[in-house]
Design a protein around this motif. Structure first.
Motif, PDB file in Angstrom:
ATOM      1  N   ASP A  56       0.825  -1.210   0.000  1.00 12.60           N
ATOM      2  CA  ASP A  56       0.000   0.000   0.000  1.00 12.60           C
ATOM      3  C   ASP A  56       0.858   1.259   0.000  1.00 12.60           C
ATOM      4  OD1 ASP A  56      -2.121  -1.659   0.074  1.00 12.60           O
ATOM      5  OD2 ASP A  56      -2.391  -1.548   2.247  1.00 12.60           O
ATOM      6  N   ASP A  57       2.071   1.135   0.570  1.00  5.97           N
ATOM      7  CA  ASP A  57       2.962   2.308   0.621  1.00  5.97           C
ATOM      8  C   ASP A  57       3.735   2.478  -0.688  1.00  5.97           C
ATOM      9  OD1 ASP A  57       2.166   2.143   3.244  1.00  5.97           O
ATOM     10  OD2 ASP A  57       3.938   1.016   3.861  1.00  5.97           O
ATOM     11  N   GLY A  58       3.484   1.615  -1.631  1.00  7.76           N
ATOM     12  CA  GLY A  58       4.169   1.719  -2.915  1.00  7.76           C
ATOM     13  C   GLY A  58       5.517   1.029  -2.950  1.00  7.76           C
ATOM     14  N   VAL A  59       5.861   0.306  -1.864  1.00  5.89           N
ATOM     15  CA  VAL A  59       7.151  -0.404  -1.825  1.00  5.89           C
ATOM     16  C   VAL A  59       7.029  -1.690  -2.626  1.00  5.89           C
ATOM     17  CG1 VAL A  59       8.860  -1.495  -0.314  1.00  5.89           C
ATOM     18  CG2 VAL A  59       7.636   0.560   0.438  1.00  5.89           C
ATOM     19  N   VAL A  60       8.050  -1.956  -3.455  1.00  4.06           N
ATOM     20  CA  VAL A  60       8.020  -3.188  -4.253  1.00  4.06           C
ATOM     21  C   VAL A  60       8.757  -4.273  -3.478  1.00  4.06           C
ATOM     22  CG1 VAL A  60       8.729  -4.258  -6.413  1.00  4.06           C
ATOM     23  CG2 VAL A  60       7.988  -1.873  -6.382  1.00  4.06           C
ATOM     24  N   SER A  61       8.116  -5.383  -3.269  1.00  5.09           N
ATOM     25  CA  SER A  61       8.816  -6.512  -2.652  1.00  5.09           C
ATOM     26  C   SER A  61       8.579  -7.754  -3.510  1.00  5.09           C
ATOM     27  CB  SER A  61       8.351  -6.722  -1.209  1.00  5.09           C
ATOM     28  OG  SER A  61       7.023  -7.134  -1.185  1.00  5.09           O
ATOM     29  N   TYR A  62       9.397  -8.779  -3.248  1.00  2.60           N
ATOM     30  CA  TYR A  62       9.366  -9.968  -4.094  1.00  2.60           C
ATOM     31  C   TYR A  62       9.040 -11.187  -3.229  1.00  2.60           C
ATOM     32  CZ  TYR A  62      11.648  -6.670  -7.130  1.00  2.60           C
ATOM     33  OH  TYR A  62      11.921  -5.558  -7.872  1.00  2.60           O
ATOM     34  N   ALA A  63       8.089 -11.954  -3.705  1.00  2.00           N
ATOM     35  CA  ALA A  63       7.609 -13.084  -2.908  1.00  2.00           C
ATOM     36  C   ALA A  63       7.982 -14.411  -3.562  1.00  2.00           C
ATOM     37  CB  ALA A  63       6.100 -12.992  -2.744  1.00  2.00           C
ATOM     38  N   ARG A  64       8.357 -15.376  -2.720  1.00  4.99           N
ATOM     39  CA  ARG A  64       8.690 -16.723  -3.197  1.00  4.99           C
ATOM     40  C   ARG A  64       7.829 -17.737  -2.435  1.00  4.99           C
ATOM     41  NH1 ARG A  64      10.561 -19.827  -6.744  1.00  4.99           N
ATOM     42  NH2 ARG A  64      11.796 -21.137  -5.398  1.00  4.99           N
ATOM     43  N   PRO A  65       7.220 -18.676  -3.131  1.00  2.00           N
ATOM     44  CA  PRO A  65       6.409 -19.672  -2.415  1.00  2.00           C
ATOM     45  C   PRO A  65       7.197 -20.951  -2.101  1.00  2.00           C
ATOM     46  CG  PRO A  65       5.973 -19.782  -4.770  1.00  2.00           C
ATOM     47  CD  PRO A  65       7.098 -18.802  -4.585  1.00  2.00           C
ATOM     48  N   ILE A  66       6.878 -21.559  -0.992  1.00  2.00           N
ATOM     49  CA  ILE A  66       7.380 -22.914  -0.696  1.00  2.00           C
ATOM     50  C   ILE A  66       6.134 -23.774  -0.485  1.00  2.00           C
ATOM     51  CG2 ILE A  66       8.723 -24.378   0.862  1.00  2.00           C
ATOM     52  CD1 ILE A  66      10.276 -21.933   1.738  1.00  2.00           C
ATOM     53  N   VAL A  67       5.985 -24.771  -1.343  1.00  2.00           N
ATOM     54  CA  VAL A  67       4.797 -25.625  -1.239  1.00  2.00           C
ATOM     55  C   VAL A  67       5.192 -26.924  -0.545  1.00  2.00           C
ATOM     56  CG1 VAL A  67       2.964 -26.797  -2.526  1.00  2.00           C
ATOM     57  CG2 VAL A  67       3.846 -24.600  -3.320  1.00  2.00           C
ATOM     58  N   ILE A  68       4.440 -27.264   0.482  1.00  2.00           N
ATOM     59  CA  ILE A  68       4.782 -28.428   1.306  1.00  2.00           C
ATOM     60  C   ILE A  68       3.598 -29.379   1.362  1.00  2.00           C
ATOM     61  CG2 ILE A  68       5.511 -29.159   3.615  1.00  2.00           C
ATOM     62  CD1 ILE A  68       6.183 -25.958   3.828  1.00  2.00           C
ATOM     63  N   GLU A  69       3.877 -30.657   1.176  1.00  2.00           N
ATOM     64  CA  GLU A  69       2.825 -31.667   1.328  1.00  2.00           C
ATOM     65  C   GLU A  69       2.969 -32.284   2.712  1.00  2.00           C
ATOM     66  OE1 GLU A  69       3.014 -34.578  -1.838  1.00  2.00           O
ATOM     67  OE2 GLU A  69       3.370 -32.972  -3.265  1.00  2.00           O
ATOM     68  N   VAL A  70       1.851 -32.319   3.420  1.00  2.00           N
ATOM     69  CA  VAL A  70       1.867 -32.949   4.740  1.00  2.00           C
ATOM     70  C   VAL A  70       1.366 -34.373   4.558  1.00  2.00           C
ATOM     71  CG1 VAL A  70       0.987 -32.847   7.095  1.00  2.00           C
ATOM     72  CG2 VAL A  70       1.384 -30.739   5.830  1.00  2.00           C
ATOM     73  N   ASN A  71       2.196 -35.339   4.948  1.00  2.00           N
ATOM     74  CA  ASN A  71       1.795 -36.741   4.758  1.00  2.00           C
ATOM     75  C   ASN A  71       0.735 -37.134   5.773  1.00  2.00           C
ATOM     76  OD1 ASN A  71       3.709 -36.956   2.764  1.00  2.00           O
ATOM     77  ND2 ASN A  71       5.299 -37.541   4.223  1.00  2.00           N
ATOM     78  N   GLY A  72      -0.331 -37.769   5.278  1.00  2.00           N
ATOM     79  CA  GLY A  72      -1.381 -38.256   6.172  1.00  2.00           C
ATOM     80  C   GLY A  72      -2.352 -37.170   6.519  1.00  2.00           C
TER      81      GLY A  72
END
Lengths: 215, 809
Positions: free
Chosen positions: B206-222
């Protein structure tokens, strides 16, 4: 994140030399010479490709123009006209001498990345380039040679190794692709200066200016 | 006029002396059965369900059930962590550390970009044998519109330009890059929209700051994790996150996943269960000590409660797959209802001799029989709603009530002692307060006042009442989780978890053809912004019909003798033998077609999930949707296509709840009518309908008050009114049957107090449906207690000016 490998490789030829130069202080001297002495260089290139399953070397030649902080124009003249402009986050193919079109990537950011990488080379933005290769550099009698092994897995799926050699400038680039194809490119700088002439400016920036190019 | 002395149940033990023994014998058999069930339950282990989806109704269509199950499996065990910062390098470093840490935990599988890319590389080998029947959508379009020169231009670029190789296939196998285009055009190769080549998403704050996002996808067993495992895992995520955050203070963390919601709901429900149980028990202990000034009634009451609760838990554990935590929370309110039987028993105890242990029971039997019947009927009405959670709750409450009733009926005559219990004077005074209040106000004026208020409340509800029946009744996510979900959704176009298309066909090929039609339509919708993306099986496995068409198209254009390929090869100076070999292999591939069984087993799970296979003689597949911006156009697609069903789980649930809401209202009205008839038949006086008026007026008053307070009325408010009907009837019947009995008034008051305490605590629940239930029963219970003396007195003595009377007791 899935890169189009074929497109990624296009950046390699340009930014590898910069990475190599970062390996040794003597390279850095050369780098600074190439990168800061002139804002603009242009020249000719010869290319040979050896393709798996084809018993014939495919030869081509053409010209290139590189304008620091602005972009690159790469044109194959023989056996037929092929040209590409990389500028300000875009990659454009020229369909003929006066028309070009945007690279049809589903992810626009790939073109932007390629364009950024190549411009980073000419602005000596080593930090951005270092993450994609392991660099081994050595001096030779005539100049220097740099061997680049991809550390970025996406690049490694497309290319096995890149070798760059030169003296005052990058003179030869060898690409060993993952498919077993080999490409050798010899570069010859013919013009150095502060900025390109109007025609080359248009060639490099055509895509950015969107004067000739269709989205 | 019917009086308490005339009650047919009052002398039932005198008329049938063996009856109590029969009840005791049944009780003993019941206890033995319970022990048997408990042994079986303990052998299999007790597991408490915390997943909120378990109480949400499921679609009755068997294929949709299968599809929903696939979807739940797909989303239920996925956790997404997102790191964002202005410095890409820092984000990347932090991501690396997190990935390493998370990979150490056996229960988790961190999705690795390298593995994904390698699996896609492996898939090339699966597709390659069918390369001559496969065409990318753009190449097909170009060839159909005779613009093959574009393909040839690209082929020259591949051949001459230094920047491109043939990563999918060798030049010799695919000189024009047709297969390359096909494979690179598959949706999984096109990448995720919005993600750049380094895997970052650009986020502008909202403040106009540019940031960069990275996802980590995790599978939970069971999937089916118990609460402890869930807690441990969420604590682990907290710890890992905190550790990384302390090292990278400029990197922001967001996370999403059903496990966080399930854990949150479970922790809250556990806290509520503990709080409601303890607070109810504490209230009852205090009440008993104040009223009875003796330990024996308290201990016996607790014993009856424990027996009722244990019986309910045992039966539910045996007959339902898993005991839901929400059932336990709801069941905690039983304390306030079950205690009524003990209250009535001890309130009416008088000095008795050993020869007639049943004296007290005889006195209260009609009341507690009516009490248990009306309350059981109230809870039983929950069965009408086809909600699995409510059925379990209803079973729990009914078993608990009946068990506690049996305990009081069978055990108290022997355990309760023989001495009368007298209440302190202020208890009687408190019990008479409502009646005194109405008397002071003036009975007739009071009646007019109540009638006006009743009509006004009903009018307010009809005019201003808002109905709300959707998924929010079952679960209200906490703001901190919602904020993160919304943030992540804004960064990544996520696949819709509740909406998808179901496509059917009489054969696998018919299904693929139907899907291809749908895909064409969906592409139009993507272009018009209705949705961001979609994933369909036919994008990966074209129908044989389409493959035949593509083979023919290639044969007639690019691969024709003297066609574009031949010209290209000759111009490039490549030997003609190469061309002959290539075209021969092309002609041999005419009858080789890619079929689902060839490729499905090699596909990533996310694509395999799309294929539902044969179900009841038809073939089915799902089409997943991403970034839905408008539902109506998608719903319209299915309306115009018989082979396609648009499944919107949220909408279906809302519709189901709405239907049940109106059904519940109609049934409640019918219930009042039937009970009214029964009351008239029983008492043979029209004025006896005042018994029914007690809960009815209370209910309308409550609905009016809630509407005035802008509380939306939902299905669970209406279902709670059934229980309110039961409780209100109790008060009415007790007072009608024993008009001058001070002890009855006290018992009614204490009963109302304990019920109000339990349901009042229930109204504090964070689960909207429980809160709605608690609030409704609490409100109508209090109103019934206040109104009962006025209405019953008016009903019993219609010709006596009520305002001229003082307290009749």
């Amino acid at each position: 994140m899935r890169l189009r490998f074929s497109v990624i490789i296009c950046a390699i030829g340009f930014f590898v030399s910069d990475l190599a130069l970062a390996n040794d202080s003597r390279f850095e001297n050369i780098t600074s010479k190439i990168l800061t002495q002139y804002n603009y260089i242009e020249g000719k290139f010869e290319q040979e490709r050896t393709l798996q399953g084809i018993n014939r070397v495919i030869r081509s030649n053409g010209r290139f123009s590189i304008w620091r902080d602005n972009g690159i124009y790469w044109e194959t003249s023989k056996p037929l006209f092929q040209a590409t402009s990389f500028s300000k986050g875009s990659v454009y193919y020229w369909t003929d001498e006066s028309n070009c079109e945007s690279v049809k990537n589903d992810s626009y950011q790939i073109s932007e990345k390629i364009s950024q990488l190549m411009l980073a080379f000419f602005t000596a933005d080593l930090k951005q380039l270092e993450s994609d290769f392991e660099v081994i550099g050595k001096n030779t009698n005539k100049g220097w040679t740099i061997i680049l092994d991809p550390s970025n897995m996406y690049v490694s799926k497309a290319v096995n190794r890149v070798t760059i050699s030169g003296a005052e400038h990058v003179e030869k680039i060898s690409l060993e692709l993952a498919t077993g194809d080999h490409t050798n490119i010899w570069l010859q700088v013919t013009t150095k200066g502060d900025k390109p002439d109007a025609e080359n400016q248009n060639r490099i920036l055509a895509a950015y200016l969107n004067e000739y190019c269709a989205e | 006029m019917a009086t308490a002395a005339e009650h047919p149940l009052k002398s039932i033990f005198d008329r049938y002396p063996f009856l109590h023994r029969l009840i005791v014998l049944s009780f003993l058999i019941y206890v033995i059965c319970l022990f048997g069930l408990a042994a079986l339950v303990l052998r299999d282990g007790i597991s408490v369900e915390t997943d909120i989806q378990a109480i949400v109704p499921q679609n009755s269509d068997p294929v949709i059930k299968v599809a929903n199950h696939v979807l739940e499996q797909r989303f239920g065990n996925i956790v997404m962590l997102v790191l964002a910062g202005t410095d890409k390098q820092k984000v990347r470093e932090c991501e690396k550390i997190l990935r390493e840490e998370l990979s150490k935990r056996q229960q988790l599988k961190v999705r690795n970009d390298r593995e994904i890319i390698e699996s896609y590389q492996e898939l090339i080998k699966v597709y390659q044998p069918y390369q001559f029947t496969l065409l990318s959508e753009s190449d097909r379009r170009l060839l159909r519109s005779n613009r093959s020169e574009k393909i040839i231009q690209a082929a020259w670029r591949r051949l001459l330009s230094f920047q491109t190789g043939h990563p999918v296939s060798h030049f010799a196998k695919d000189p024009l890059g047709i297969f390359d285009n096909y494979y690179n055009g598959l949706p999984f190769m096109r990448g995720i929209p919005g993600i750049d080549a380094e895997g970052f998403v650009e986020v502008i704050t909202d403040d106009g700051v540019v940031s960069y996002a990275r996802p980590i996808v995790i599978e939970v067993n069971g999937k089916a994790m118990d609460m402890t495992a869930q807690n441990e895992l969420v604590s682990y995520f907290d710890a890992v996150q905190q550790s990384a955050q302390s090292r990278y203070d400029r990197v922001e963390f967001y996370r999403t996943g059903l496990i966080f919601h399930a854990e949150n709901a479970a922790v809250k429900a556990k806290k509520e269960f503990t709080f409601i149980s303890l607070a109810s028990m504490l209230g009852i202990v205090l009440l008993f000590l104040v009223c009875f000034a003796s330990v024996r009634p308290l201990l016996l009451s607790i014993l009856s409660l424990l027996f009722g609760f244990a019986a309910a838990a045992t039966v539910c554990c045996y007959f339902f797959p898993r005991l839901h935590l929400i059932t336990l929370v709801f069941g905690a309110s039983l304390i306030g209802v079950v205690i009524d039987y003990s209250l009535h028993y001890f309130s009416h105890m008088e000095n008795i001799d050993a020869s007639d242990r049943l004296a007290t029971l005889k006195r209260i039997f009609p009341s507690i029989v009516m009490g248990v019947v009306t309350t059981v009927v109230g809870y039983a009405c929950l069965y009408q709603a086809s909600l699995p959670g409510l059925r379990e709750i209803a079973t729990f409450c009914i078993v608990g009530l009946v068990s506690a009733w049996l305990f009081v009926t069978c055990a108290y005559p022997w355990l309760a002692g023989k001495r009368a219990i007298y209440f302190p004077g202020f208890i009687y005074q408190a019990a008479e307060l409502p009646e005194r209040f109405w008397s002071k106000l003036g009975g007739r004026r009071s009646l007019i006042f109540v009638s006006v208020v009743f009509i006004a409340a009903a009018a307010i509800w009809f005019i201003y009442g808002k109905a709300e029946n959707d998924i929010r009744l079952f679960y209200k996510p906490p703001p901190e989780l919602m904020t993160q979900d919304i943030k992540i959704r804004s960064m990544f176009s996520q696949q819709a978890a509740n909406q998808y298309f179901l496509v059917k066909g009489v054969s696998a090929q018919d299904l693929l053809q139907n899907e291809e039609q749908l895909v064409n339509e969906l592409q139009r919708q993507v272009r018009s912004g209705v949705l961001d993306s979609f994933t369909a099986l036919s994008q990966y496995i074209p129908s044989i019909e389409l493959q035949k068409g593509d083979y023919l198209l290639l044969s007639k254009t690019l691969y024709a003798h003297g066609g574009e390929l031949e010209k290209f090869i000759l111009q490039a100076g490549i030997e003609k033998e190469f061309l002959e070999i290539f075209l021969k292999s092309q002609s041999l591939a005419e009858l080789r077609h890619l079929e689902p069984e060839d490729v499905l087993t090699h596909m990533p799970q996310e694509i395999r999930d799309l294929w539902l296979g044969e179900q009841n003689g038809l073939f089915y597949s799902m089409v997943f949707l991403g970034g839905i911006n408008s539902l109506e156009p998608l719903s319209n697609i299915a309306d115009n296509n018989e082979s396609v069903t648009f499944v919107d789980r949220v909408q279906s649930l809302s519709e189901l709840l709405k239907r049940q809401y109106w059904q519940a209202i109609i049934l409640l009205i019918a219930g009042y009518a039937v009970i009214g008839l029964i009351v008239i038949t029983r008492y043979r006086r029209i004025e006896s309908l005042s018994i029914v008026l007690v809960p009815m007026i209370s209910s309308f008053l409550l609905l009016g008050i809630l509407s005035l307070l802008s509380v939306s009325i939902g299905l669970f408010h209406i279902l709670a009114l059934y229980l309110a009907l039961g409780l209100g009837l109790d008060y009415g019947i007790f007072l009608y049957d024993s008009p001058a009995d001070r002890k009855t008034m006290v018992a009614v008051m204490l009963s109302a107090l304990t019920s109000s305490l339990s349901f009042g605590l229930l109204s504090l629940s964070s689960t909207p449906m429980i809160s709605a239930f608690g609030l409704t029963v609490l409100g109508s219970g209090i109103l019934s207690l206040l109104l009962a003396p006025l209405l019953i007195k008016a009903g019993r003595e219609p010709n006596v000016p009520v305002d001229s009377e003082t307290s009749s007791v």
